[in-house]
Design a protein around this motif. Structure first.
Motif, PDB file in Angstrom:
ATOM      1  N   TYR A 143    -102.981 -19.688 117.940  1.00 56.35           N
ATOM      2  CA  TYR A 143    -101.726 -19.318 117.275  1.00 56.35           C
ATOM      3  C   TYR A 143    -100.548 -19.139 118.229  1.00 56.35           C
ATOM      4  O   TYR A 143     -99.457 -19.610 117.935  1.00 56.35           O
ATOM      5  CB  TYR A 143    -101.930 -18.061 116.421  1.00 56.35           C
ATOM      6  CG  TYR A 143    -102.834 -18.301 115.238  1.00 56.35           C
ATOM      7  CD1 TYR A 143    -102.569 -19.330 114.340  1.00 56.35           C
ATOM      8  CD2 TYR A 143    -103.952 -17.507 115.010  1.00 56.35           C
ATOM      9  CE1 TYR A 143    -103.397 -19.565 113.249  1.00 56.35           C
ATOM     10  CE2 TYR A 143    -104.783 -17.722 113.922  1.00 56.35           C
ATOM     11  CZ  TYR A 143    -104.502 -18.755 113.046  1.00 56.35           C
ATOM     12  OH  TYR A 143    -105.312 -18.983 111.980  1.00 56.35           O
TER      13      TYR A 143
ATOM     14  N   LEU B 263     -89.182 -15.642 104.480  1.00 52.45           N
ATOM     15  CA  LEU B 263     -88.542 -16.604 105.375  1.00 52.45           C
ATOM     16  C   LEU B 263     -88.175 -15.912 106.696  1.00 52.45           C
ATOM     17  O   LEU B 263     -88.595 -16.341 107.767  1.00 52.45           O
ATOM     18  CB  LEU B 263     -87.309 -17.202 104.698  1.00 52.45           C
ATOM     19  CG  LEU B 263     -86.570 -18.291 105.463  1.00 52.45           C
ATOM     20  CD1 LEU B 263     -87.475 -19.489 105.705  1.00 52.45           C
ATOM     21  CD2 LEU B 263     -85.330 -18.744 104.694  1.00 52.45           C
ATOM     22  N   LEU B 264     -87.402 -14.816 106.601  1.00 52.00           N
ATOM     23  CA  LEU B 264     -86.934 -14.146 107.819  1.00 52.00           C
ATOM     24  C   LEU B 264     -88.081 -13.502 108.596  1.00 52.00           C
ATOM     25  O   LEU B 264     -88.237 -13.755 109.795  1.00 52.00           O
ATOM     26  CB  LEU B 264     -85.887 -13.084 107.465  1.00 52.00           C
ATOM     27  CG  LEU B 264     -84.449 -13.553 107.343  1.00 52.00           C
ATOM     28  CD1 LEU B 264     -83.538 -12.366 107.073  1.00 52.00           C
ATOM     29  CD2 LEU B 264     -84.013 -14.275 108.615  1.00 52.00           C
TER      30      LEU B 264
ATOM     31  N   ALA C 130     -99.216 -22.519 119.144  1.00 52.73           N
ATOM     32  CA  ALA C 130     -98.575 -23.135 117.983  1.00 52.73           C
ATOM     33  C   ALA C 130     -97.232 -22.471 117.712  1.00 52.73           C
ATOM     34  O   ALA C 130     -96.255 -23.139 117.369  1.00 52.73           O
ATOM     35  CB  ALA C 130     -99.482 -23.028 116.757  1.00 52.73           C
ATOM     36  N   ALA C 131     -97.169 -21.140 117.881  1.00 51.43           N
ATOM     37  CA  ALA C 131     -95.920 -20.412 117.626  1.00 51.43           C
ATOM     38  C   ALA C 131     -94.845 -20.842 118.610  1.00 51.43           C
ATOM     39  O   ALA C 131     -93.680 -21.023 118.231  1.00 51.43           O
ATOM     40  CB  ALA C 131     -96.161 -18.907 117.696  1.00 51.43           C
TER      41      ALA C 131
ATOM     42  N   THR D  47     -91.969 -13.275 112.959  1.00 50.64           N
ATOM     43  CA  THR D  47     -93.366 -13.167 113.394  1.00 50.64           C
ATOM     44  C   THR D  47     -93.723 -14.309 114.340  1.00 50.64           C
ATOM     45  O   THR D  47     -94.365 -14.087 115.373  1.00 50.64           O
ATOM     46  CB  THR D  47     -94.315 -13.195 112.171  1.00 50.64           C
ATOM     47  OG1 THR D  47     -93.828 -12.293 111.190  1.00 50.64           O
ATOM     48  CG2 THR D  47     -95.723 -12.823 112.562  1.00 50.64           C
ATOM     49  N   ILE D  48     -93.278 -15.515 113.988  1.00 52.20           N
ATOM     50  CA  ILE D  48     -93.562 -16.669 114.865  1.00 52.20           C
ATOM     51  C   ILE D  48     -92.960 -16.434 116.243  1.00 52.20           C
ATOM     52  O   ILE D  48     -93.624 -16.630 117.272  1.00 52.20           O
ATOM     53  CB  ILE D  48     -92.998 -17.973 114.251  1.00 52.20           C
ATOM     54  CG1 ILE D  48     -93.776 -18.361 113.005  1.00 52.20           C
ATOM     55  CG2 ILE D  48     -93.047 -19.103 115.277  1.00 52.20           C
ATOM     56  CD1 ILE D  48     -93.265 -19.608 112.325  1.00 52.20           C
TER      57      ILE D  48
ATOM     58  N   TRP E  67     -97.129 -13.775 122.618  1.00 49.95           N
ATOM     59  CA  TRP E  67     -98.385 -13.045 122.683  1.00 49.95           C
ATOM     60  C   TRP E  67     -99.454 -13.863 123.406  1.00 49.95           C
ATOM     61  O   TRP E  67     -99.271 -15.040 123.698  1.00 49.95           O
ATOM     62  CB  TRP E  67     -98.884 -12.701 121.264  1.00 49.95           C
ATOM     63  CG  TRP E  67     -98.070 -11.639 120.604  1.00 49.95           C
ATOM     64  CD1 TRP E  67     -96.887 -11.124 121.063  1.00 49.95           C
ATOM     65  CD2 TRP E  67     -98.355 -10.990 119.362  1.00 49.95           C
ATOM     66  NE1 TRP E  67     -96.417 -10.191 120.171  1.00 49.95           N
ATOM     67  CE2 TRP E  67     -97.301 -10.086 119.125  1.00 49.95           C
ATOM     68  CE3 TRP E  67     -99.379 -11.073 118.437  1.00 49.95           C
ATOM     69  CZ2 TRP E  67     -97.260  -9.266 117.996  1.00 49.95           C
ATOM     70  CZ3 TRP E  67     -99.344 -10.276 117.319  1.00 49.95           C
ATOM     71  CH2 TRP E  67     -98.301  -9.366 117.092  1.00 49.95           C
TER      72      TRP E  67
ATOM     73  N   LEU F 215     -88.104 -25.509 115.902  1.00 49.18           N
ATOM     74  CA  LEU F 215     -87.021 -24.916 115.107  1.00 49.18           C
ATOM     75  C   LEU F 215     -85.687 -25.078 115.837  1.00 49.18           C
ATOM     76  O   LEU F 215     -84.680 -25.467 115.229  1.00 49.18           O
ATOM     77  CB  LEU F 215     -87.309 -23.437 114.836  1.00 49.18           C
ATOM     78  CG  LEU F 215     -86.292 -22.733 113.952  1.00 49.18           C
ATOM     79  CD1 LEU F 215     -86.226 -23.376 112.578  1.00 49.18           C
ATOM     80  CD2 LEU F 215     -86.626 -21.251 113.805  1.00 49.18           C
TER      81      LEU F 215
ATOM     82  N   VAL G  36     -95.044 -13.792 118.045  1.00 54.49           N
ATOM     83  CA  VAL G  36     -96.379 -14.267 118.437  1.00 54.49           C
ATOM     84  C   VAL G  36     -96.287 -15.306 119.553  1.00 54.49           C
ATOM     85  O   VAL G  36     -97.221 -15.448 120.349  1.00 54.49           O
ATOM     86  CB  VAL G  36     -97.133 -14.815 117.198  1.00 54.49           C
ATOM     87  CG1 VAL G  36     -98.426 -15.513 117.596  1.00 54.49           C
ATOM     88  CG2 VAL G  36     -97.437 -13.693 116.217  1.00 54.49           C
TER      89      VAL G  36
ATOM     90  N   ALA H 145     -93.623 -24.048 117.569  1.00 53.27           N
ATOM     91  CA  ALA H 145     -92.814 -23.879 116.358  1.00 53.27           C
ATOM     92  C   ALA H 145     -91.389 -23.465 116.727  1.00 53.27           C
ATOM     93  O   ALA H 145     -90.421 -23.966 116.146  1.00 53.27           O
ATOM     94  CB  ALA H 145     -93.456 -22.851 115.431  1.00 53.27           C
TER      95      ALA H 145
ATOM     96  N   PRO I  88     -91.386 -13.987 108.396  1.00 49.70           N
ATOM     97  CA  PRO I  88     -92.319 -14.967 108.985  1.00 49.70           C
ATOM     98  C   PRO I  88     -91.777 -15.632 110.245  1.00 49.70           C
ATOM     99  O   PRO I  88     -92.510 -15.811 111.217  1.00 49.70           O
ATOM    100  CB  PRO I  88     -92.522 -15.987 107.861  1.00 49.70           C
ATOM    101  CG  PRO I  88     -92.312 -15.202 106.619  1.00 49.70           C
ATOM    102  CD  PRO I  88     -91.223 -14.231 106.946  1.00 49.70           C
ATOM    103  N   ILE I  89     -90.468 -15.988 110.244  1.00 47.94           N
ATOM    104  CA  ILE I  89     -89.934 -16.637 111.444  1.00 47.94           C
ATOM    105  C   ILE I  89     -89.890 -15.639 112.597  1.00 47.94           C
ATOM    106  O   ILE I  89     -90.227 -15.972 113.740  1.00 47.94           O
ATOM    107  CB  ILE I  89     -88.550 -17.261 111.141  1.00 47.94           C
ATOM    108  CG1 ILE I  89     -88.755 -18.471 110.231  1.00 47.94           C
ATOM    109  CG2 ILE I  89     -87.852 -17.685 112.425  1.00 47.94           C
ATOM    110  CD1 ILE I  89     -87.507 -19.120 109.756  1.00 47.94           C
TER     111      ILE I  89
END
Lengths: 304, 272
Positions: free
Chosen positions: A273, A44-45, A276-277, A50-51, A57, A284, A54, A280, A47-48
Motif C-alpha cells: 500500500y 473524496l477529501l 501504491a500510495a 489518507t493516500i 508510511w 494525481l 500512507v 497515486a 481518502p485522498i
C-alpha cells in the motif's frame, strides 16, 4: 437576489417575523449544500488525505506502520520502470486524445451544423450518448468476436486476400487498447463539443460566409475557435480517464502492456500500500498539472 | 444549415460509421450469445439456441451471478435516490451566494477528474486504517457517489441556469410561501431533469467498475463479477450475461425517455 424577494413577500409571511425569516433564508443554502459537502468530504477529501499520509508510511509483513519516510517516493521516482510506464501511458493518452478529438469533433460538427431538424439532432445525439449508460467491461468484451484470432476482422482480411494467416496483433495488443479507449471515451469528446457548438451564434457563420469565407475558412476561423471550451472539457475527460486507467489496458493488452494505473493495481494486489500510495500521489500531481495546463490554454469558465 | 452537397454526405457517412463502431460490437455479442451448445466465442454460429442463457440461471454457474446482480441492483437504487436528493439540494443552494460555494464546486469537479483508481485506493485505505471492513453498502456506496454526484450537480447547474425566475416571482407575488413555490412551481418544472439525474445515478452505479474494485469488500458487484468471469470463462455464457445486463440498461434508458416525453406532453396539454 431571491433572498430579498422571499423576505419581502408580504402575504403568507405574516406568521413569521421578518428577522427570523431572513435568518432562515440565509441559512438555507448551507443546509441544502451540506449533504454534498459531507459525501465529498468523507469519500473524496479524506481518502485522498489518507493516500498522502500512507505514502509516507512503512509496511512490514503486510501491516501498515505509521511513520514518516521518503523511501516510497525514492523507490517510485528512482525506478526505471516508473518512468517507462509513464512514457507508455502518456503515449496512450496522446494517441487516444488525437483520435477521440478527430472523431468527436467531426461527429459534433455534423450534428450541430448539418442536421437541420432539432428533433433529429436530439435523437442522433442521444444515440451517441446512450452507450455511456452501459457497462464498460461488456463493451470491451464485445471486441473479442471482432479482433480474436478467428474473429471477423481476421476472417474478412483473409477472405479478401490481404493476409493468408490470422493477424495476432489484433486482440491483446496496444492496438486493441487504443481501439477500446477510443470506443469507450469518444463520447466524452462529442458531448461537450456538441454543447459548445450548439451555442455558437449562427449569424457569425452566415456573416463569415457573406464575407466570402469558404467552408474550410469558416471552420478554421469561426467554428474551431468558438468550440475550444468544449474541446478543452473533452480533452480533460479523455486525458484523465486514460492516465488513470488500469482495466482497459489489463483486459485489452492481455497483460502485455503497462500503464500507471495497472502498475498501482499490481502493487495493491501485492498489498504494497505505501508504494501504491506514493505512485497515486505522483499520478494525481501529474493529472492535475495536465488539467492546469489545459486550463491555461483555454478559458472554460463560460461553459460553466 | 448546409444544403446537401458531397461534404454533407461525407459527414453523414462518417457519422453512420461512428454509430456502427459504437453499437456494432454489442450487437455482435448479442447475436453470439444465441450460439448453439457447441459454439465458441467467435463466429461461425454453430446452431441457434438459448443454451447459454439457460446456463446462466443454473445453480452451478461459475461465480455468483444472482447475488452480485441483487447487490448491484440494491446499490444502484440507493445511489440513485441519494444522487437525486443531494444534487437537488446542491443545485438549489448554488442558486444563491453562500460562503464556500466555489470550493464546493471545485471539489465536485474533482470527483470527476481524480482518477478512479485513486478514489478506490483511498477509500480502501481509509477503511483499512480505520479498521472498518469495506462493504458494498458503505465504502462502495461512497465511491459510487463521488462519480454520480458531479454529473447530478452539473445537470442541476444547467437546469437552473436556464430557469425562468419570473415564474417563481409571480407565485410569490400571488402569496405563495417558499415551500409552496418550490412544491408547485419549481419541482414540476425540473421534474424531467430530476428523472434524468436519477437515470444517471442508477446507470453509472450499476455499471461502475474501477472505483468499486478496492472498495467493495468481500461481496462482488455485478461488473466485478463479470470482470472476474472474463479471466476464467471461455464460453458464450459471458456474452449471454453481457447481453442481458446491456438489455437491462438500455431498457431503463427507453423507459426514462418515454417517461420524460410523457411528462412534457402532459405539461404541454395542461398549458394548452
Amino acid at each position: 437576489m431571491s433572498t430579498t424577494t422571499i423576505a419581502a413577500a408580504p402575504v403568507g409571511a405574516a406568521d413569521m417575523p421578518g428577522a427570523r425569516r431572513r435568518r432562515w433564508a440565509s441559512a438555507l443554502p448551507y443546509l441544502q449544500a451540506l449533504p454534498l459537502w459531507l459525501v465529498l468530504g468523507v469519500f473524496l477529501l479524506i481518502p485522498i488525505a489518507t493516500i498522502v499520509a500512507v505514502s509516507f508510511w512503512d509496511d512490514q509483513e503486510y501491516a501498515l506502520v505509521p511513520t514518516f519516510i521518503l523511501d516510497n517516493y525514492r523507490d517510485a521516482l528512482g525506478s526505471h520502470v516508473t518512468w517507462s510506464t509513464y512514457v507508455s501511458t502518456l503515449r496512450y493518452a496522446a494517441i487516444v486524445w488525437a483520435a477521440t478529438l478527430g472523431i468527436g469533433f467531426t461527429v459534433a460538427y455534423f450534428l450541430s451544423f448539418h442536421v437541420r431538424s432539432t428533433l433529429w439532432q436530439m435523437v442522433l445525439f442521444q444515440l451517441c450518448a446512450i452507450p455511456f449508460l452501459t457497462s464498460n467491461v461488456i463493451r470491451m468484451i464485445s471486441w473479442i468476436p471482432f479482433l480474436g484470432r478467428n474473429g471477423l476482422l481476421n476472417r474478412s482480411l483473409m477472405a479478401v486476400g490481404i493476409t493468408d494467416h490470422p493477424l495476432e496483433f489484433l486482440l491483446f495488443s496496444p492496438f486493441a487498447v487504443v481501439l477500446a479507449f477510443v470506443h469507450l471515451y469518444t463520447l466524452f469528446m462529442v458531448v461537450p463539443i456538441f454543447n459548445t457548438m450548439m451555442r455558437i451564434d449562427r449569424a457569425l457563420v452566415e456573416a463569415a460566409r457573406d464575407a466570402g469565407a469558404g467552408p474550410v475558412a469558416v471552420l478554421r476561423h469561426v467554428i474551431v475557435p468558438l468550440s475550444l471550451p468544449g474541446i478543452a472539457i473533452g480533452t480533460i475527460f479523455v486525458v484523465t480517464l486514460v492516465m488513470g486507467d488500469f482495466v482497459t489496458v489489463q483486459m485489452m493488452s492481455g497483460g502485455q502492456s503497462a500503464s500507471v494505473g495497472l502498475m498501482m493495481k499490481n502493487q495493491i494486489s501485492l498489498l504494497q500500500y505505501p508504494s501504491a500510495a506514493a505512485q497515486a500521489v505522483v499520478l494525481l500531481i501529474t493529472v492535475l498539472l495536465m488539467v492546469w495546463a489545459i486550463l491555461r490554454v483555454v478559458d472554460i469558465r463560460k461553459e460553466l | 444549415m448546409e444544403k446537401s452537397g458531397p461534404r454533407h454526405w461525407a459527414l453523414a457517412a462518417f457519422f453512420a460509421l461512428f454509430v456502427l463502431f459504437l453499437y456494432g460490437p454489442t450487437v455482435t455479442i448479442v447475436i453470439l450469445s444465441f450460439q448453439g451448445p457447441d459454439g465458441g466465442l467467435t463466429f461461425p454460429m454453430r446452431g441457434f439456441s438459448l443454451h447459454w442463457f439457460a446456463n446462466l440461471f443454473q445453480p452451478q454457474m461459475v461465480g455468483d451471478f444472482g447475488g452480485s446482480f441483487e447487490r448491484s441492483l440494491a446499490l444502484a437504487m440507493i445511489v440513485m435516490g441519494l444522487t437525486v436528493l443531494i444534487s437537488l439540494g446542491a443545485g438549489l443552494a448554488f442558486r444563491r451566494r453562500f460562503f464556500g460555494a466555489t470550493a464546493l464546486f471545485y471539489l465536485t469537479i474533482a470527483g470527476l477528474i481524480v482518477p478512479s483508481i485513486l478514489i478506490s485506493l483511498g477509500i480502501g485505505l481509509m477503511f483499512n486504517v480505520a479498521g472498518i471492513p469495506p462493504n458494498w453498502w458503505s465504502s462502495a456506496l461512497g465511491a459510487h457517489l463521488t462519480w454520480t454526484l458531479p454529473f447530478g450537480v452539473l445537470i442541476m447547474f444547467a437546469v437552473f441556469n436556464r430557469f425562468d425566475h419570473s415564474l417563481e416571482e409571480a407565485a410569490q407575488d400571488l402569496g405563495a410561501s417558499p415551500w409552496q413555490v418550490f412544491r408547485h412551481v419549481v419541482l414540476p418544472l425540473i421534474a424531467p431533469s430530476l428523472v434524468g439525474v436519477a437515470l444517471f445515478g442508477f446507470s453509472l452505479s450499476y455499471d461502475e467498475f474501477s472505483r468499486t474494485i478496492m472498495a467493495a469488500g468481500s461481496d462482488n458487484t455485478l461488473p466485478l463479477e463479470i470482470f472476474a468471469m472474463t479471466t476464467n470463462v471461455t464460453t458464450p455464457v459471458l456474452y449471454a450475461l453481457g447481453s442481458l445486463t446491456t438489455a437491462f440498461s438500455l431498457g431503463l434508458v427507453v423507459l426514462v425517455l418515454v417517461l420524460v416525453l410523457g411528462m412534457r406532453r402532459r405539461r404541454r396539454a395542461a398549458a394548452g
